[in-house]
Design a protein around this motif. Structure first.
Motif, mmCIF file in Angstrom:
data_model
loop_
_atom_site.group_PDB
_atom_site.id
_atom_site.type_symbol
_atom_site.label_atom_id
_atom_site.label_comp_id
_atom_site.label_asym_id
_atom_site.label_seq_id
_atom_site.Cartn_x
_atom_site.Cartn_y
_atom_site.Cartn_z
ATOM 1 N N LYS A 43 0.814 -1.211 0.000
ATOM 2 C CA LYS A 43 0.000 0.000 0.000
ATOM 3 C C LYS A 43 0.850 1.264 0.000
ATOM 4 O O LYS A 43 0.534 2.239 -0.662
ATOM 5 C CB LYS A 43 -0.917 0.002 1.220
ATOM 6 C CG LYS A 43 -1.930 -1.109 1.204
ATOM 7 C CD LYS A 43 -2.812 -1.056 2.404
ATOM 8 C CE LYS A 43 -3.841 -2.187 2.324
ATOM 9 N NZ LYS A 43 -4.741 -2.176 3.453
ATOM 10 N N LYS A 44 1.918 1.230 0.768
ATOM 11 C CA LYS A 44 2.699 2.451 0.934
ATOM 12 C C LYS A 44 4.152 2.093 1.204
ATOM 13 O O LYS A 44 4.450 1.102 1.860
ATOM 14 C CB LYS A 44 2.116 3.227 2.115
ATOM 15 C CG LYS A 44 2.752 4.543 2.429
ATOM 16 C CD LYS A 44 1.912 5.244 3.483
ATOM 17 C CE LYS A 44 2.741 5.998 4.446
ATOM 18 N NZ LYS A 44 2.001 6.690 5.470
ATOM 19 N N VAL A 45 5.065 2.941 0.713
ATOM 20 C CA VAL A 45 6.499 2.797 0.971
ATOM 21 C C VAL A 45 6.998 4.129 1.500
ATOM 22 O O VAL A 45 6.762 5.179 0.889
ATOM 23 C CB VAL A 45 7.268 2.403 -0.317
ATOM 24 C CG1 VAL A 45 8.760 2.372 -0.065
ATOM 25 C CG2 VAL A 45 6.784 1.081 -0.850
ATOM 26 N N THR A 57 1.929 -2.992 4.212
ATOM 27 C CA THR A 57 1.010 -3.892 3.522
ATOM 28 C C THR A 57 -0.279 -3.941 4.331
ATOM 29 O O THR A 57 -0.537 -3.064 5.142
ATOM 30 C CB THR A 57 1.635 -5.297 3.385
ATOM 31 O OG1 THR A 57 1.892 -5.815 4.689
ATOM 32 C CG2 THR A 57 2.912 -5.265 2.581
ATOM 33 N N SER A 58 -1.066 -4.980 4.125
ATOM 34 C CA SER A 58 -2.310 -5.123 4.893
ATOM 35 C C SER A 58 -2.039 -5.491 6.349
ATOM 36 O O SER A 58 -2.927 -5.399 7.181
ATOM 37 C CB SER A 58 -3.210 -6.162 4.239
ATOM 38 O OG SER A 58 -2.510 -7.387 4.148
ATOM 39 N N GLU A 59 -0.826 -5.912 6.676
ATOM 40 C CA GLU A 59 -0.487 -6.210 8.070
ATOM 41 C C GLU A 59 -0.365 -4.924 8.871
ATOM 42 O O GLU A 59 -0.114 -3.852 8.321
ATOM 43 C CB GLU A 59 0.841 -6.976 8.137
ATOM 44 C CG GLU A 59 0.751 -8.382 7.608
ATOM 45 C CD GLU A 59 1.997 -9.182 7.957
ATOM 46 O OE1 GLU A 59 2.658 -8.879 8.954
ATOM 47 O OE2 GLU A 59 2.273 -10.123 7.214
ATOM 48 N N LYS A 60 -0.532 -5.042 10.179
ATOM 49 C CA LYS A 60 -0.490 -3.863 11.039
ATOM 50 C C LYS A 60 0.924 -3.324 11.188
ATOM 51 O O LYS A 60 1.125 -2.122 11.273
ATOM 52 C CB LYS A 60 -1.058 -4.191 12.422
ATOM 53 C CG LYS A 60 -2.526 -4.472 12.411
ATOM 54 C CD LYS A 60 -3.039 -4.752 13.800
ATOM 55 C CE LYS A 60 -4.530 -5.050 13.754
ATOM 56 N NZ LYS A 60 -5.068 -5.380 15.070
ATOM 57 N N VAL A 61 1.906 -4.215 11.225
ATOM 58 C CA VAL A 61 3.295 -3.799 11.435
ATOM 59 C C VAL A 61 4.002 -3.750 10.080
ATOM 60 O O VAL A 61 3.969 -4.714 9.319
ATOM 61 C CB VAL A 61 4.015 -4.789 12.383
ATOM 62 C CG1 VAL A 61 5.459 -4.390 12.573
ATOM 63 C CG2 VAL A 61 3.293 -4.862 13.720
ATOM 64 N N PRO A 62 4.659 -2.625 9.769
ATOM 65 C CA PRO A 62 5.338 -2.527 8.473
ATOM 66 C C PRO A 62 6.635 -3.343 8.453
ATOM 67 O O PRO A 62 7.194 -3.675 9.489
ATOM 68 C CB PRO A 62 5.635 -1.033 8.342
ATOM 69 C CG PRO A 62 5.737 -0.553 9.746
ATOM 70 C CD PRO A 62 4.761 -1.369 10.531
#
Length: 163
Positions: A43-45, A57-62
């Protein structure tokens, strides 16, 4: 026994919070390319100081990658775009603002120094006018006080002749 427990409880809470409170998962470039990039939607970098790259990503922790392991960051970003097109990329640079701080300090000190100079000049000129020195000495002391900003009045007030 109670004192020992009272000491151990905050210590254990602190240790647990340090161990469990990581804000990112550190992974290698190979792990990212083989496991995460093909299977998860990025989603974001966020690129921090060109040192750390956080991948959300869709996970809570990057996920966190070290930029030193990647090499050329622009090639890495191009590779991400070729795999997934709609990625939000953010560059964060924590710049040391020493110059800005010095400029703000200067802007704060100038009015204070100017006011101090005006007060010292007023005191010095009043003392020059009231002194029993000769006219030539009064003119000399007044010129030193006026034409040597801030230090002129201090020089006169510390070296004036005793009346």
């Amino acid at each position: 026994m109670r004192k020992a427990l009272l000491f151990l409880i905050p210590l254990l809470i602190c240790l647990i919070s340090i161990g469990c409170g990581s804000d990112s998962k550190e992974i290698s470039l190979n792990e990212f390319n083989e496991e995460i990039l093909p299977s998860e939607e990025i989603k974001k970098v966020v690129i921090e100081d060109r040192e750390d790259i956080f991948i959300y990503t869709s996970e809570k922790v990057p996920y966190r990658l070290k930029a030193s392991e990647i090499g050329d960051i622009e090639e890495f970003i191009d590779h991400l775009y070729s795999q997934q097109e709609n990625i939000d990329i953010t560059y964060n640079a924590n710049v040391n603002n020493t110059g800005l701080l010095l400029w703000q300090l200067f802007n704060l000190l100038v009015p204070i120094l100017l006011l101090t100079h005006i007060i010292l000049l007023w005191i010095a000129l009043r003392k020059v006018i009231k002194s029993t020195a000769g006219d030539l000495e009064k003119i000399l002391y007044a010129m030193i006080s006026i034409f040597v900003p801030f230090f002129g009045p201090i020089i006169y007030l510390t070296t004036k002749p005793k009346s």
